[in-house]
Every structure is written in C-alpha cells, then in structure tokens.
Design a protein around this motif. Structure first.
Motif, PDB file in Angstrom:
ATOM      1  N   UNK A  28       0.830  -1.204   0.000  1.00  0.00           N
ATOM      2  CA  UNK A  28       0.000   0.000   0.000  1.00  0.00           C
ATOM      3  C   UNK A  28       0.867   1.259   0.000  1.00  0.00           C
ATOM      4  N   UNK A  29       1.921   1.263   0.800  1.00  0.00           N
ATOM      5  CA  UNK A  29       2.823   2.412   0.861  1.00  0.00           C
ATOM      6  C   UNK A  29       3.534   2.610  -0.468  1.00  0.00           C
ATOM      7  N   UNK A  30       3.982   1.526  -1.080  1.00  0.00           N
ATOM      8  CA  UNK A  30       4.666   1.630  -2.372  1.00  0.00           C
ATOM      9  C   UNK A  30       3.732   2.160  -3.446  1.00  0.00           C
ATOM     10  N   UNK A  31       2.485   1.728  -3.424  1.00  0.00           N
ATOM     11  CA  UNK A  31       1.515   2.207  -4.406  1.00  0.00           C
ATOM     12  C   UNK A  31       1.238   3.696  -4.203  1.00  0.00           C
ATOM     13  N   UNK A  32       1.125   4.107  -2.954  1.00  0.00           N
ATOM     14  CA  UNK A  32       0.846   5.516  -2.660  1.00  0.00           C
ATOM     15  C   UNK A  32       2.029   6.398  -3.015  1.00  0.00           C
ATOM     16  N   UNK A  33       3.231   5.901  -2.798  1.00  0.00           N
ATOM     17  CA  UNK A  33       4.425   6.698  -3.053  1.00  0.00           C
ATOM     18  C   UNK A  33       4.879   6.678  -4.508  1.00  0.00           C
TER      19      UNK A  33
END
Length: 72
Positions: A28-33
């Motif tokens: 989720x963090x990688x997708x958001x960033x």
C-alpha cells in the motif's frame, strides 16, 4: 455485529498474520508513493510564476516581494 474470537491464537498464526499485514502495508505504501514525486513536481511547476507572461510592473512587484530570498 462481529464477534471477536475470545480464544488466543498460536504464536505461529500470530506471526503469519503479522507478516501478511506487513506485506499489505508495504504494498500500500509503495503504491501511494509511486506517484508522489511526480505529483510534487507537478505542484511545484504549477506554483512557479511564468516570468515571460508577466508585465514589467508584475516582474518588479515579484522581485520586490522576494528580495529577501535573492539577496544574501
């Protein structure tokens, strides 16, 4: 209403759940960033004044307003 399971889970099951949630959080963090830097660059570009389209009076006002940033 959801009832919580009152029985404890094993340490092995807890570790599996922890790893699963950690992997989901990472994804989720990688997708958001992934789009964060391009978004910041677009916002930065949108905030920059277009000096070529400014009148002389606007250029002078901009220079005076930002004089503290320019002069050491």
């Amino acid at each position: 209403m959801v009832k919580l399971n009152p029985e404890p889970i094993s340490d092995e099951d807890a570790a599996k759940l922890k790893a699963e949630f950690a992997a989901e959080d990472q994804a989720m963090a990688e997708a958001a960033l992934a789009d964060y830097l391009p978004m910041l660059q677009r916002e930065d570009q949108a905030m920059k004044p277009n000096f070529e389209q400014m009148t002389d009076a606007e250029l002078k006002a901009c220079a005076i307003a930002h004089r503290d940033e320019i002069e050491p």
